[in-house]
Design a protein around this motif. Structure first.
Motif, PDB file in Angstrom:
ATOM      1  N   ASN B 247      45.437  38.151  41.991  1.00 45.30           N
ATOM      2  CA  ASN B 247      45.395  39.475  41.365  1.00 45.30           C
ATOM      3  C   ASN B 247      44.008  39.836  40.848  1.00 45.30           C
ATOM      4  O   ASN B 247      43.595  40.998  40.921  1.00 45.30           O
ATOM      5  CB  ASN B 247      46.419  39.553  40.227  1.00 45.30           C
ATOM      6  CG  ASN B 247      47.813  39.912  40.739  1.00 45.30           C
ATOM      7  OD1 ASN B 247      47.949  40.661  41.706  1.00 45.30           O
ATOM      8  ND2 ASN B 247      48.841  39.364  40.111  1.00 45.30           N
ATOM      9  N   ILE B 248      43.296  38.855  40.320  1.00 40.58           N
ATOM     10  CA  ILE B 248      41.956  39.144  39.783  1.00 40.58           C
ATOM     11  C   ILE B 248      41.042  39.652  40.886  1.00 40.58           C
ATOM     12  O   ILE B 248      40.378  40.688  40.754  1.00 40.58           O
ATOM     13  CB  ILE B 248      41.325  37.874  39.167  1.00 40.58           C
ATOM     14  CG1 ILE B 248      42.194  37.329  38.037  1.00 40.58           C
ATOM     15  CG2 ILE B 248      39.908  38.160  38.683  1.00 40.58           C
ATOM     16  CD1 ILE B 248      41.700  36.035  37.436  1.00 40.58           C
ATOM     17  N   GLU B 251      42.245  43.069  42.245  1.00 41.44           N
ATOM     18  CA  GLU B 251      41.981  44.198  41.327  1.00 41.44           C
ATOM     19  C   GLU B 251      40.504  44.590  41.342  1.00 41.44           C
ATOM     20  O   GLU B 251      40.153  45.727  41.060  1.00 41.44           O
ATOM     21  CB  GLU B 251      42.396  43.832  39.892  1.00 41.44           C
ATOM     22  CG  GLU B 251      43.894  43.771  39.674  1.00 41.44           C
ATOM     23  CD  GLU B 251      44.591  45.119  39.804  1.00 41.44           C
ATOM     24  OE1 GLU B 251      44.159  46.071  39.142  1.00 41.44           O
ATOM     25  OE2 GLU B 251      45.558  45.216  40.583  1.00 41.44           O
ATOM     26  N   ASN B 252      39.639  43.619  41.661  1.00 46.70           N
ATOM     27  CA  ASN B 252      38.213  43.918  41.772  1.00 46.70           C
ATOM     28  C   ASN B 252      37.854  44.538  43.131  1.00 46.70           C
ATOM     29  O   ASN B 252      36.704  44.878  43.372  1.00 46.70           O
ATOM     30  CB  ASN B 252      37.376  42.648  41.560  1.00 46.70           C
ATOM     31  CG  ASN B 252      37.120  42.354  40.079  1.00 46.70           C
ATOM     32  OD1 ASN B 252      36.211  42.915  39.479  1.00 46.70           O
ATOM     33  ND2 ASN B 252      37.944  41.498  39.483  1.00 46.70           N
ATOM     34  N   ILE B 455      32.541  37.537  38.498  1.00 51.97           N
ATOM     35  CA  ILE B 455      33.881  38.115  38.308  1.00 51.97           C
ATOM     36  C   ILE B 455      34.518  37.620  37.002  1.00 51.97           C
ATOM     37  O   ILE B 455      35.048  38.390  36.220  1.00 51.97           O
ATOM     38  CB  ILE B 455      34.824  37.734  39.483  1.00 51.97           C
ATOM     39  CG1 ILE B 455      34.245  38.200  40.817  1.00 51.97           C
ATOM     40  CG2 ILE B 455      36.237  38.267  39.234  1.00 51.97           C
ATOM     41  CD1 ILE B 455      34.590  39.585  41.248  1.00 51.97           C
ATOM     42  N   PRO B 559      38.124  49.572  44.793  1.00 47.39           N
ATOM     43  CA  PRO B 559      37.087  49.557  43.750  1.00 47.39           C
ATOM     44  C   PRO B 559      35.681  49.225  44.252  1.00 47.39           C
ATOM     45  O   PRO B 559      34.702  49.579  43.608  1.00 47.39           O
ATOM     46  CB  PRO B 559      37.572  48.471  42.789  1.00 47.39           C
ATOM     47  CG  PRO B 559      39.037  48.364  43.020  1.00 47.39           C
ATOM     48  CD  PRO B 559      39.269  48.700  44.461  1.00 47.39           C
ATOM     49  N   ALA B 560      35.559  48.514  45.376  1.00 44.58           N
ATOM     50  CA  ALA B 560      34.214  48.191  45.886  1.00 44.58           C
ATOM     51  C   ALA B 560      33.864  49.050  47.110  1.00 44.58           C
ATOM     52  O   ALA B 560      33.029  48.670  47.935  1.00 44.58           O
ATOM     53  CB  ALA B 560      34.134  46.708  46.227  1.00 44.58           C
TER      54      ALA B 560
END
Ligand code: SF4
Lengths: 74, 596
Positions: B247-248, B251-252, B455, B559-560
């Motif tokens: 998830n980390i 989410e990034n 991160i 997000p990126a």
């Protein structure tokens, strides 16, 4: 304004995975975590709309917060 | 020097001779042990241009001075050889108990030379070393091999072995030990297979001596306290294992999906560490002497097995577009049974899926198991076929680069130096991209885990999209990691410990007078020696790069969005910091200063 908060790992305990809450305009992530009774030390990663966020930035309506406790691996 | 056992076991498979040699203590002072000292021996003894599968290649199992001591995570060992996948130095790290047990037998290292004329295994019990017939083991899966061997050598012996993939010279075959731990990367299992060695069993009865036990107890207590109090090592890893990263990273927006075609997986929650813990986890497991215990045992249907790790969940999951966690657990099980590297095996299937998507692989090639992204049966079936080299599995067993090449499309391979990249999209994590491109063993996250600062914010949070300062971070992480791998400890301790803590443990156990600076300097020396091996084997500056997709095609969404790797902006500064010329070759001055 409505803020969606996505919680992960141990932060889900007693709070659920996704919480949507109403906050006054210009609320900050700090207010959000206070409302959810999450202590500052438990916030290791904070993303606002997927971007690195800070506890004191101003939030906007429909913003999405992702909050992770200290976790890692590799 | 204490800590070490002071002996090497040199086994020549041509004439079946076994020689016990004194460890070269001068080299040990400069290269520590494990990865560093094993590489020094390898560098001195093997021509870098050797064919990885020829009998002139050697394979070394090397422990560190802290392996088998009462230090936290002191059970690790490294496998060092020339890689058949990358043509670089291979040094793959594994946990479990085997490394510590080799030390208890009285040896720091085993060096295998030549080639046995038929399948054998090596049985080591303290002084007694026998080369035994392995006809009954050849062809068996890894767990079956361990089961059969336990009958031969006893339940208490620790076992290291290869599976069918290693026997069949798959360039992405792993060396397995203690059932489900793996020295996974760079095809080290195939080199063992090329020598006709199926397994090495160890059973020892004496512990390494310690220079100053009272002092060691003190520094170990301090280290254990840091590990316990640290959020990652004290709570995150024990509770969720490495899978918590799903998830980390997603989410990034840097969670490579469908062979890096996108980088956000809309079904990440289904394959997350949280879901794994809630619905599949049976128990936690740990390696020798480990207070963290990040290992998992999971159950799905009637299958209970070790793993899966984050990288594996990502490879079989998002990278193949699969969200069925139960099937990912099964694919991981078969990967271990075949003795394949889970990162390379899963991502080679992802590359095959893209070849299928492009119409280059067709249904005719597939014997009824189509390779479209998202096919959760394909990941299991093609892992088996890859391990056994059946049908198209024969090409998959060569790894994604050679697979792509066979279809005139090597660009489908998301690899560096032909080794598949792990689970972090470097387009949105600039330092990690530099770490991938410059890794001495090809695509890899554990040569410098920049995810930590970029991160996770450890030890401090860096802007993941910025290139500024990243070359120095990469160099320091590479050097520290090289030393940790050489001491015989697990890299995960570094979430809670710094270079000075490692120096303190090393000094107490061995009697050296290291500081944080000399620990990093030893890492620099090891890094440069590996680089020299690679240069002599024919690698060039042009090999310090990333797949074209990651340099030219921006991440399409999430997000990126719009990010590509800015490698060119970092590489010259990195070479300069390393003391290398503009072609990436270590200068005379640099080599002299490190006494290489
Ligand atoms: S942290 Fe995990 S991989 Fe490292 S030694 Fe402990 S159990 Fe093994």
């Amino acid at each position: 304004m409505d803020i969606q908060i996505k919680l992960f790992a141990t932060l889900r305990e007693g709070r659920g995975k996704i919480v949507t809450k109403e906050f006054p305009p210009a609320a900050t992530p700090r207010q959000v975590i206070e409302t959810l009774q999450i202590s500052e030390e438990d916030v290791a990663i904070l993303l606002v709309n997927g971007q690195d966020g800070s506890l004191d930035q101003e939030l906007h309506d429909q913003d999405v917060l992702s909050i992770f406790p200290p976790v890692g691996g590799g | 020097m204490k800590g070490y056992r002071g002996k090497i076991l040199r086994i020549n498979l041509d004439d079946r001779s076994v020689v016990k040699e004194d460890l070269n203590m001068e080299w040990a002072k400069s290269y520590i042990g494990g990865r560093g000292l094993g590489t020094k021996y390898f560098y001195e003894e093997v021509d870098p241009k050797v064919d990885a599968f020829s009998k002139e290649n050697k394979i070394i199992m090397a422990t560190g001075p802290l392996s088998g001591t009462p230090t936290p995570t002191g059970g690790r060992y490294m496998v060092i050889t020339k890689s058949p996948l990358t043509d670089t130095i291979a040094s793959s790290n594994s946990g479990g108990r085997w490394g510590a047990e080799l030390k208890f037998c009285g040896y720091d290292m085993v060096i295998l030379e030549g080639k046995a004329d038929k399948p054998v295994y090596i049985d080591i019990r303290d002084d007694e070393v026998e080369i035994k017939d392995a006809a009954h083991l050849w062809g068996q899966t890894t767990s079956k091999t361990m089961e059969l061997l336990a009958k031969d050598v006893g339940e208490k012996a620790k076992i290291l072995n290869i599976g069918p993939a290693g026997e069949k010279l798959s360039r992405i075959a792993a060396v397995m030990n203690d059932m489900d731990r793996a020295a996974g990367r760079s095809g080290v299992g195939a080199v063992m297979g090329s020598k006709n060695v199926k397994a090495i069993t160890v059973k020892g009865s004496s512990k390494p001596e310690i220079h100053d036990m009272a002092q060691l107890k003190q520094v170990v207590a301090a280290a254990n306290k840091s590990i316990k109090e640290n959020g990652v090592t004290g709570e995150g890893l024990p509770t969720y294992g490495t899978a918590v990263l799903v998830n980390i990273i997603n989410e990034n927006g840097v969670f490579p999906t469908n062979n890096f075609q996108t980088s956000t997986f809309d079904k990440a929650e289904e394959i997350s560490g949280e879901n794994l813990a809630e619905n599949y986890l049976v128990k936690r497991t740990g390696c020798y002497g480990c207070p963290i215990a990040c290992g998992r045992h999971c159950k799905v249907d009637d299958l209970e097995a070790g793993g899966p790790e984050y990288e594996t969940i990502w490879g079989y999951g998002a990278d193949c577009g699969v969200s069925n966690l139960g099937n990912i657990i099964k694919a991981n099980y078969w990967c271990n049974e075949m003795g394949l590297d889970t990162i390379s095996a899963s991502t080679t299937i992802a590359a095959a899926m893209e070849l299928y998507q492009r119409g280059l692989i067709t249904d005719q090639d597939l014997d009824g198991v189509p390779l479209q992204f998202g096919n959760d049966d394909a990941i299991i079936e093609w892992t088996k076929r890859m391990g056994l080299r059946e049908g198209l599995g024969d090409k998959l067993a060569e790894g994604s680069f050679r697979l792509g090449e066979a279809y005139g499309a090597s660009d489908v391979s998301m690899s560096v130096k032909k080794q598949e990249l792990p689970a972090y999209d470097p387009r949105g994590i600039q330092g990690q991209g530099l770490a991938y491109a410059t890794s001495n063993r090809g695509g890899c996250h554990v040569r410098a885990y920049l995810i930590s600062p970029e991160i996770l914010g450890l030890p401090e949070k860096l802007d993941k999209f910025s290139t500024e300062g990243k070359p120095l971070w990469v160099k320091i992480f590479q050097d520290l990691t090289a030393s940790i791998d050489s001491l015989g400890l697990c890299l995960f301790t570094s979430f809670a410990m710094g270079a000075g803590d490692y120096a303190n443990m090393y000094n107490a156990a061995v009697g050296t007078d290291h500081t944080d600076e000399t620990i990093l300097e030893a890492g620099d020396r090891i890094w440069n020696l590996e680089r020299m091996f690679n240069m002599k084997s024919g690698l060039k500056k042009e090999d310090d790069t990333l797949p074209k997709r990651l340099l030219k095609e921006a991440i399409p969404d999430g997000p990126a969005k719009d990010k590509t790797s800015l490698l060119d902006q970092m590489l010259p500064e990195y070479y300069e910091l390393r003391g290398w010329d503009t072609d990436g070759v270590p200068t005379e001055d640099k080599l002299n200063s490190l006494k290489i």
